[in-house]
Design an enzyme around this catalytic site. Structure first.
Site, short mmCIF file in Angstrom:
data_model
loop_
_atom_site.label_atom_id
_atom_site.label_comp_id
_atom_site.label_asym_id
_atom_site.label_seq_id
_atom_site.Cartn_x
_atom_site.Cartn_y
_atom_site.Cartn_z
N PHE A 162 11.19 15.50 11.77
CA PHE A 162 9.96 14.74 11.85
C PHE A 162 10.12 13.53 12.78
CE2 PHE A 162 6.58 12.13 9.70
CZ PHE A 162 5.55 12.96 10.09
N GLU B 205 0.80 5.53 0.77
CA GLU B 205 0.05 6.61 1.45
C GLU B 205 0.33 7.97 0.80
OE1 GLU B 205 0.09 6.53 5.80
OE2 GLU B 205 0.54 8.66 5.78
N ARG C 118 -6.45 8.51 16.28
CA ARG C 118 -6.81 9.62 17.16
C ARG C 118 -6.51 10.94 16.47
NH1 ARG C 118 -3.14 11.48 22.13
NH2 ARG C 118 -1.98 12.31 20.35
N GLY C 119 -5.33 11.04 15.86
CA GLY C 119 -4.90 12.29 15.23
C GLY C 119 -4.17 13.19 16.19
N ASP C 120 -3.51 14.18 15.64
CA ASP C 120 -2.82 15.20 16.44
C ASP C 120 -3.43 16.53 16.06
OD1 ASP C 120 -0.90 13.61 17.78
OD2 ASP C 120 0.21 13.44 15.89
N THR D 102 -4.16 10.69 3.95
CA THR D 102 -4.20 11.19 5.33
C THR D 102 -5.33 12.20 5.52
OG1 THR D 102 -2.61 12.93 4.88
CG2 THR D 102 -1.73 10.83 5.64
N TYR D 103 -5.61 12.47 6.79
CA TYR D 103 -6.71 13.35 7.18
C TYR D 103 -6.18 14.33 8.21
CZ TYR D 103 -11.44 14.40 9.00
OH TYR D 103 -12.61 15.00 9.38
N GLN E 111 4.10 3.07 12.71
CA GLN E 111 4.90 4.27 12.50
C GLN E 111 6.18 3.80 11.80
OE1 GLN E 111 5.42 7.20 11.79
NE2 GLN E 111 4.60 8.10 13.66
N SER F 207 0.84 -1.20 0.00
CA SER F 207 0.00 0.00 0.00
C SER F 207 0.88 1.25 0.00
CB SER F 207 -0.96 0.01 1.20
OG SER F 207 -0.27 -0.25 2.40
N ALA G 60 -8.13 6.47 19.74
CA ALA G 60 -8.46 5.69 18.55
C ALA G 60 -9.33 4.47 18.88
CB ALA G 60 -7.17 5.26 17.85
N TYR H 240 3.01 1.45 17.18
CA TYR H 240 4.26 2.19 17.44
C TYR H 240 5.32 1.26 18.03
CZ TYR H 240 1.12 6.00 16.65
OH TYR H 240 0.20 6.83 16.06
N HIS I 213 3.81 -0.83 3.83
CA HIS I 213 3.02 0.38 3.59
C HIS I 213 4.01 1.52 3.44
CE1 HIS I 213 -0.41 3.18 4.13
NE2 HIS I 213 0.41 3.91 4.85
N HIS J 46 -7.84 8.04 5.74
CA HIS J 46 -7.55 8.04 7.16
C HIS J 46 -8.66 8.86 7.81
CE1 HIS J 46 -2.93 7.33 6.70
NE2 HIS J 46 -3.62 6.73 5.74
P1 FAD Z 1 -4.18 6.31 20.04
O1 FAD Z 1 -4.10 4.88 19.71
O2 FAD Z 1 -5.45 6.84 20.59
O3 FAD Z 1 -2.98 6.60 21.06
C1 FAD Z 1 -2.58 7.94 21.36
C2 FAD Z 1 -1.91 7.98 22.74
O4 FAD Z 1 -2.88 7.80 23.76
C3 FAD Z 1 -0.88 6.89 22.99
O5 FAD Z 1 0.12 7.43 23.80
C4 FAD Z 1 -1.64 5.80 23.71
O6 FAD Z 1 -0.82 5.00 24.53
C5 FAD Z 1 -2.66 6.61 24.51
N1 FAD Z 1 -3.96 5.96 24.61
C6 FAD Z 1 -4.60 5.25 23.63
N2 FAD Z 1 -5.81 4.83 24.05
C7 FAD Z 1 -5.96 5.26 25.31
C8 FAD Z 1 -7.00 5.16 26.27
N3 FAD Z 1 -8.14 4.53 25.97
N4 FAD Z 1 -6.81 5.74 27.48
C9 FAD Z 1 -5.66 6.41 27.78
N5 FAD Z 1 -4.63 6.54 26.90
C10 FAD Z 1 -4.78 5.98 25.68
N6 FAD Z 1 -2.36 11.75 12.12
C11 FAD Z 1 -3.27 12.56 11.52
O7 FAD Z 1 -3.61 13.60 12.09
N7 FAD Z 1 -3.81 12.24 10.31
C12 FAD Z 1 -3.49 11.09 9.65
O8 FAD Z 1 -4.00 10.83 8.58
C13 FAD Z 1 -2.55 10.21 10.27
N8 FAD Z 1 -2.21 9.03 9.70
C14 FAD Z 1 -1.38 8.15 10.37
C15 FAD Z 1 -1.13 6.89 9.82
C16 FAD Z 1 -0.33 5.98 10.48
C17 FAD Z 1 -0.10 4.61 9.87
C18 FAD Z 1 0.30 6.33 11.71
C19 FAD Z 1 1.21 5.37 12.42
C20 FAD Z 1 0.06 7.58 12.27
C21 FAD Z 1 -0.79 8.50 11.61
N9 FAD Z 1 -1.09 9.75 12.15
C22 FAD Z 1 -1.99 10.59 11.52
C23 FAD Z 1 -0.46 10.18 13.40
C24 FAD Z 1 -1.35 9.82 14.61
O9 FAD Z 1 -2.60 10.46 14.53
C25 FAD Z 1 -0.60 10.28 15.85
O10 FAD Z 1 0.52 9.47 16.08
C26 FAD Z 1 -1.46 10.41 17.10
O11 FAD Z 1 -0.68 11.08 18.09
C27 FAD Z 1 -1.90 9.09 17.71
O12 FAD Z 1 -2.85 8.47 16.96
P2 FAD Z 1 -3.31 6.98 17.33
O13 FAD Z 1 -4.42 6.64 16.45
O14 FAD Z 1 -2.14 6.08 17.35
O15 FAD Z 1 -3.82 7.23 18.83
#
Ligand code: FAD
Length: 281
Positions: free
Chosen positions: A208, A9, A98-100, A40-41, A168, A7, A115, A137, A258, A68
Site C-alpha cells: 500500500f 476513519e 479527487r479520488g482514484d 471513505t468513498y 496521507q 478522528s 479536488a 501529502y 486522524h 468522504h
Molecule cells: P488532488 O488534490 O486533486 O490532487 C491529485 C493530483 O493532481 C496531485 O498530483 C496534484 O498535484 C494534481 N493536481 C491537483 N489539482 C490540480 C489542478 N488543478 N491542475 C493540475 N493538477 C492538479 N480516495 C478515495 O477514492 N476515496 C476516499 O475516501 C479517500 N480518502 C482519502 C482520505 C485522505 C485523508 C487521503 C490523504 C487520501 C484519500 N483518498 C481517498 C486517496 C485520494 O483520493 C488519492 O490520493 C487521489 O489520488 C488524490 O486525491 P486528492 O484529493 O488529493 O487530489
C-alpha cells in the site's frame, strides 16, 4: 489541548461480518469521545449507498460522521444529489477528494477533475454549510510532477475554501514538518492534521505504501522484514514506533490526529491510550 482534534476513519464493508466488526469498532472507539468519524468513498460512486448508510450508523452514538466524497467518475448531478442528502441528514463535515478511479473506469465520466474543483463546487452549491477537509501529502502525491507543483495544488484547494487538511500517512516525521513549514510560508494557516496508520501487517503495508507514495524508513522496514510471520512482534514493534511518532507530533503541537483505522479498534486504541496529552490548556 482543548482544541485538539481526534478522528477515526472507516471504510464501508461489503460483508455482513465486516459490517458487524465495523459497528463493534465504532462502539469501542466512541468511548474516546472523538471529534468525528469519517467514512471513505469509492471513487466513481462504487460505495455511494454504503458510505451514506454507514454515516447514519456512525452518527447513532452521537459522534458526528463525515463522509468522504470524491469527484472523479461522479457527475455533477450525482454530486449535487449527495450533497443535498447529506445536508438533510445533518452532516456538516465532508472530506473532499479527487479520488482514484478503479482500473477500467474511464476518467472522462467525471466532470470535475481535481479536488480544488470539487471544493469550489461544494462551496458554490452549499455555501458555508460544510466544514471541508482536504488531503495533504507531506511526501508528495505519487502522480505529482514535483513537490513544488503539488504544494501549489494543495494551496489551490485551500483557496477554493477548504477549512482543514488531513495528511496521507507517513513514518518520516521530518517530511511532515517540512510540508507544514512550506505551506505556512505561502501564507496558509489552516490546521493540517497528521493521518496515522498503525503498523499491523508488514506485507500489506509495504504494498500500500508503494502505491500511495508513503516511505517506510529503512530502519523500520528492515526490522519488520526480519520478523517474518511473527505477527505479535510486528504489532508490538509497530505500536512502539507509531506511538513514539504520535507522541512527538503531539509534543510539537499538532492540531490533532486522524487514525486510518482499517475498521480495527485495538491497534488504534493502544496508540491513542499510550499518548501523554497535556490537558492543562
Ligand atoms: P488532488 O488534490 O486533486 O490532487 C491529485 C493530483 O493532481 C496531485 O498530483 C496534484 O498535484 C494534481 N493536481 C491537483 N489539482 C490540480 C489542478 N488543478 N491542475 C493540475 N493538477 C492538479 N480516495 C478515495 O477514492 N476515496 C476516499 O475516501 C479517500 N480518502 C482519502 C482520505 C485522505 C485523508 C487521503 C490523504 C487520501 C484519500 N483518498 C481517498 C486517496 C485520494 O483520493 C488519492 O490520493 C487521489 O489520488 C488524490 O486525491 P486528492 O484529493 O488529493 O487530489
Amino acid at each position: 489541548m482543548s482544541n485538539f482534534r481526534l478522528s477515526f476513519e472507516f471504510f464501508p464493508t461489503k460483508t455482513e461480518e465486516g459490517h458487524k466488526k465495523l459497528l463493534s469498532t465504532r462502539d469501542m472507539l466512541a468511548t474516546e469521545a472523538p471529534d468525528f468519524f469519517s467514512v471513505t468513498y469509492g471513487a466513481g460512486g462504487s460505495t455511494r449507498d454504503r458510505t451514506l448508510s454507514i454515516v447514519t450508523e456512525l452518527n447513532e452514538l452521537g459522534v458526528p460522521a463525515a463522509p468522504h466524497l470524491s469527484c472523479v467518475g461522479d457527475s455533477i448531478e450525482e454530486l449535487r444529489d449527495l450533497l443535498n442528502i447529506y445536508k438533510e441528514n445533518g452532516v456538516n463535515r465532508i472530506v473532499a477528494l479527487r479520488g482514484d478511479l478503479p482500473s477500467g473506469m474511464k476518467a472522462s465520466s467525471g466532470e470535475l477533475r481535481y479536488a480544488n474543483e470539487l471544493v469550489e463546487f461544494i462551496r458554490k452549491e452549499t455555501g458555508d454549510h460544510f466544514h471541508l477537509e482536504v488531503a495533504a501529502y507531506p511526501e508528495m502525491h505519487p502522480q505529482a510532477s514535483s513537490f513544488e507543483t503539488d504544494l501549489d495544488n494543495f494551496v489551490r484547494k485551500v483557496e477554493a475554501g477548504a477549512n482543514s487538511a488531513i495528511t496521507q500517512y507517513f513514518y518520516n516525521i521530518d517530511a511532515f514538518y517540512y510540508f507544514v513549514d512550506r505551506v505556512q510560508a505561502k501564507g496558509i494557516n489552516i490546521p493540517i492534521v497528521p493521518g496515522i496508520m498503525p503498523i499491523t501487517n508488514y506485507s500489506k503495508l509495504a504494498r500500500f505504501s508503494d502505491a500511495c507514495g508513503a516511505e517506510i524508513p529503512r530502519w523500520i522496514r528492515k526490522q519488520l522484514e526480519a520478523y517474518g510471520d511473527d505477527i505479535d512482534s510486528i504489532q508490538k514493534f509497530g505500536e512502539e514506533v507509531v506511538t513514539a511518532m504520535c507522541q512527538e507530533l503531539v509534543d510539537q503541537g499538532v492540531p490533532g490526529l486522524h487514525f486510518y483505522t482499517l475498521n480495527q479498534a485495538a491497534p488504534n486504541l493502544a496508540i491513542w491510550r499510550n499518548l501523554e496529552m497535556d490537558v492543562e490548556a
